[in-house]
Write an enzyme that holds these catalytic residues in place. Structure first.
Site, PDB file in Angstrom:
ATOM      1  N   THR A  95      -0.103  -6.209  -1.647  1.00 57.25           N
ATOM      2  CA  THR A  95       0.645  -6.659  -2.022  1.00 57.25           C
ATOM      3  C   THR A  95       1.461  -6.603  -2.004  1.00 57.25           C
ATOM      4  O   THR A  95       2.165  -5.176  -2.904  1.00 57.25           O
ATOM      5  CB  THR A  95       0.166  -7.076  -3.253  1.00 57.25           C
ATOM      6  OG1 THR A  95      -1.962  -7.359  -3.555  1.00 57.25           O
ATOM      7  CG2 THR A  95       0.733  -8.274  -4.824  1.00 57.25           C
ATOM      8  N   LYS A 170      -0.298 -15.317  -3.443  1.00 58.81           N
ATOM      9  CA  LYS A 170      -0.539 -14.695  -4.234  1.00 58.81           C
ATOM     10  C   LYS A 170       0.103 -14.256  -5.576  1.00 58.81           C
ATOM     11  O   LYS A 170      -1.045 -13.910  -6.659  1.00 58.81           O
ATOM     12  CB  LYS A 170      -0.902 -12.690  -3.311  1.00 58.81           C
ATOM     13  CG  LYS A 170      -1.018 -11.461  -4.209  1.00 58.81           C
ATOM     14  CD  LYS A 170      -2.291 -11.263  -3.828  1.00 58.81           C
ATOM     15  CE  LYS A 170      -2.946  -9.829  -4.988  1.00 58.81           C
ATOM     16  NZ  LYS A 170      -3.501  -9.744  -5.473  1.00 58.81           N
ATOM     17  N   LYS A 245       1.890  -4.794 -11.890  1.00 58.80           N
ATOM     18  CA  LYS A 245       2.414  -4.463 -10.983  1.00 58.80           C
ATOM     19  C   LYS A 245       2.315  -6.088 -10.488  1.00 58.80           C
ATOM     20  O   LYS A 245       3.775  -6.464 -10.050  1.00 58.80           O
ATOM     21  CB  LYS A 245       1.430  -4.362  -9.692  1.00 58.80           C
ATOM     22  CG  LYS A 245       2.208  -4.143  -8.619  1.00 58.80           C
ATOM     23  CD  LYS A 245       1.770  -3.219  -7.421  1.00 58.80           C
ATOM     24  CE  LYS A 245       1.786  -3.938  -5.683  1.00 58.80           C
ATOM     25  NZ  LYS A 245       0.733  -3.562  -4.500  1.00 58.80           N
TER      26      LYS A 245
HETATM   27  P1  NAD Z   1      -4.641   2.342  -3.238  1.00 61.37           P
HETATM   28  O1  NAD Z   1      -3.580   3.282  -4.066  1.00 61.37           O
HETATM   29  O2  NAD Z   1      -5.721   2.836  -3.129  1.00 61.37           O
HETATM   30  O3  NAD Z   1      -4.929   3.033  -1.716  1.00 61.37           O
HETATM   31  C1  NAD Z   1      -3.570   3.526  -1.137  1.00 61.37           C
HETATM   32  C2  NAD Z   1      -3.904   4.073   0.275  1.00 61.37           C
HETATM   33  O4  NAD Z   1      -2.561   4.150   1.142  1.00 61.37           O
HETATM   34  C3  NAD Z   1      -3.569   4.951  -0.404  1.00 61.37           C
HETATM   35  O5  NAD Z   1      -4.566   6.427   0.672  1.00 61.37           O
HETATM   36  C4  NAD Z   1      -2.842   6.155   0.104  1.00 61.37           C
HETATM   37  O6  NAD Z   1      -2.828   7.619   0.021  1.00 61.37           O
HETATM   38  C5  NAD Z   1      -2.274   5.705   1.526  1.00 61.37           C
HETATM   39  N1  NAD Z   1      -0.693   5.932   1.478  1.00 61.37           N
HETATM   40  C6  NAD Z   1       0.508   5.112   0.940  1.00 61.37           C
HETATM   41  N2  NAD Z   1       1.486   6.107   1.420  1.00 61.37           N
HETATM   42  C7  NAD Z   1       1.379   5.651   2.776  1.00 61.37           C
HETATM   43  C8  NAD Z   1       1.733   6.179   3.835  1.00 61.37           C
HETATM   44  N3  NAD Z   1       2.975   5.829   4.395  1.00 61.37           N
HETATM   45  N4  NAD Z   1       1.126   6.055   5.476  1.00 61.37           N
HETATM   46  C9  NAD Z   1       0.266   6.206   5.114  1.00 61.37           C
HETATM   47  N5  NAD Z   1      -0.735   6.490   4.298  1.00 61.37           N
HETATM   48  C10 NAD Z   1      -0.172   5.745   3.381  1.00 61.37           C
HETATM   49  O7  NAD Z   1      -4.739   1.439  -3.160  1.00 61.37           O
HETATM   50  P2  NAD Z   1      -5.948  -0.028  -3.098  1.00 61.37           P
HETATM   51  O8  NAD Z   1      -6.368  -0.794  -4.502  1.00 61.37           O
HETATM   52  O9  NAD Z   1      -6.252   0.237  -1.954  1.00 61.37           O
HETATM   53  O10 NAD Z   1      -4.332  -1.778  -2.754  1.00 61.37           O
HETATM   54  C11 NAD Z   1      -3.662  -1.428  -2.023  1.00 61.37           C
HETATM   55  C12 NAD Z   1      -2.903  -2.770  -1.447  1.00 61.37           C
HETATM   56  O11 NAD Z   1      -3.268  -3.767  -1.472  1.00 61.37           O
HETATM   57  C13 NAD Z   1      -2.054  -2.555  -2.899  1.00 61.37           C
HETATM   58  O12 NAD Z   1      -0.884  -3.124  -3.108  1.00 61.37           O
HETATM   59  C14 NAD Z   1      -2.482  -3.566  -3.947  1.00 61.37           C
HETATM   60  O13 NAD Z   1      -1.838  -4.033  -4.478  1.00 61.37           O
HETATM   61  C15 NAD Z   1      -3.468  -4.347  -3.323  1.00 61.37           C
HETATM   62  N6  NAD Z   1      -4.992  -5.074  -3.731  1.00 61.37           N
HETATM   63  C16 NAD Z   1      -5.242  -4.529  -4.359  1.00 61.37           C
HETATM   64  C17 NAD Z   1      -6.866  -4.881  -4.889  1.00 61.37           C
HETATM   65  C18 NAD Z   1      -8.011  -4.231  -5.770  1.00 61.37           C
HETATM   66  O14 NAD Z   1      -8.173  -4.190  -6.806  1.00 61.37           O
HETATM   67  N7  NAD Z   1      -7.944  -2.569  -6.079  1.00 61.37           N
HETATM   68  C19 NAD Z   1      -6.717  -6.333  -5.005  1.00 61.37           C
HETATM   69  C20 NAD Z   1      -6.131  -7.003  -4.515  1.00 61.37           C
HETATM   70  C21 NAD Z   1      -4.769  -5.809  -4.539  1.00 61.37           C
END
Ligand code: NAD
Length: 307
Positions: A95, A170, A245
């Site tokens: 997102t 979204k 966010k």
């Molecule tokens: P998270 O923080 O658990 O996962 C993100 C991962 O990206 C982490 O493991 C981090 O180490 C990795 N990362 C960061 N920078 C990086 C880079 N430069 N190269 C490689 N890896 C890198 O977050 P999440 O909950 O998995 O969410 C991910 C996305 O999905 C976000 O944008 C969030 O807004 C969206 N989202 C989350 C949910 C939810 O319920 N968790 C629901 C819908 C959308």
């Protein structure tokens, strides 16, 4: 879709289980994450861990990113584009801000790659069960190429329009969700303070015009709806920090587009306050606690009636 080699970057709460579902569907998934733990967990799910975003993209016919935000997305694209396979399709499911999503499309396009913004709803439960909704922005042709690829992770894959329109969808959806969760919380607290039972309000509102997802699926009051995170001490679910966010993204888009979104702005302020109070790690429905506490505070501060 026949077996494909897929690069997957960002193996966190969402990307971890999403990449595992692609492996389950028979694909070869080359995964990269900055965190060693996330990489190890992905290995246990059958993902092949690699050492960089560029390595994840090399030889892959599609690259999926699931990163915290737009900055990480653009950094990753800078690194992986020179290494990506000609003809590869880039799908970003993070997102991010609409402007960042469009910048990512432009970067991909200038290197000759097709791209889609494809954010999801459904949370970690949807990621694990493979029942996410994908909201996709990009060309018709790229959308059709991605449908089969996304299928093992999805209940629904919807083409919302051109580049950036997945993120716009979204953001608009979560503006509705954030504002409606606050309204549901206020209604329960108001009812409680006037001696109404939560059950009575639920029984009526859930089949009346107040009906909404925040009430009937993720009810902020415990013990009324089985699926609600309120029954698990508001362990997320969808964390309040992520709601903030998304509301901030909506607020900034409203400002940039000259949209009068007063409720969106207020919802952002209220979730900001809830996060400042330490609520960010709880499910976003826990904002009802803050509404209740502030109401008690207001009552305590009210001057005694005179005469
Ligand atoms: P998270 O923080 O658990 O996962 C993100 C991962 O990206 C982490 O493991 C981090 O180490 C990795 N990362 C960061 N920078 C990086 C880079 N430069 N190269 C490689 N890896 C890198 O977050 P999440 O909950 O998995 O969410 C991910 C996305 O999905 C976000 O944008 C969030 O807004 C969206 N989202 C989350 C949910 C939810 O319920 N968790 C629901 C819908 C959308």
């Amino acid at each position: 879709m026949t077996m494909a080699v897929i690069g997957f970057i960002g193996l966190g709460h969402m990307g971890g289980p999403m990449s595992a579902n692609l492996v389950q569907a028979g694909h070869v998934v080359r995964g990269f994450d900055l965190g060693a733990e996330a990489l190890e967990a992905a290995r246990a799910n059958g993902v092949t861990p690699v050492a960089s975003a560029a390595e994840a993209a090399a030889g892959a016919e599609a690259v999926i990113t699931m990163l915290p935000g737009g900055k990480q997305l653009l950094d990753c694209y800078e690194q992986l584009l020179p290494a990506a396979e000609p003809g590869a399709l880039l799908v970003d499911s993070s997102t991010v801000d609409v402007a960042d999503a469009r910048a990512a499309h432009a970067l991909a396009g200038s290197s000759g790659f097709g791209s889609l913004d494809a954010p999801v709803s459904g949370g970690t439960a949807g990621a694990e069960a493979g029942t996410l909704t994908f909201m996709v922005g990009g060309s018709e042709e790229h959308f059709h190429r991605a449908e089969a690829l996304l299928e093992p992770m999805a209940r629904k894959v919807i083409h919302c329009g051109g580049p950036g329109h997945g993120q716009v969808t979204k953001m608009c959806n979560n503006l509705i969700l954030g504002a409606s969760m606050i309204a549901v919380g206020e209604a329960f607290v108001l009812g409680e303070r006037l001696g109404l039972s939560n059950q009575a309000l639920y029984d009526v509102a859930s089949i009346s015009t107040g009906q909404c997802w925040a009430l009937t699926t993720n009810c902020p009051v415990p013990d009324l709806v089985e699926s609600s995170r309120a029954n698990h001490d508001y362990e997320p679910g969808f964390a309040a920090a992520l709601m903030l966010k998304d509301l901030r993204l909506a607020e900034s888009a409203a400002r940039q587009s000259g949209t009068d979104a007063a409720l969106g702005q207020l919802a952002t302020e209220l979730y900001q306050r809830f996060n400042d109070e330490g609520g960010g790690g709880y499910d976003f429905g826990a904002i009802i606690r803050s509404i209740r506490e502030r109401s008690d505070q207001l009552t305590a501060e009210r001057p005694e009636p005179t005469g």
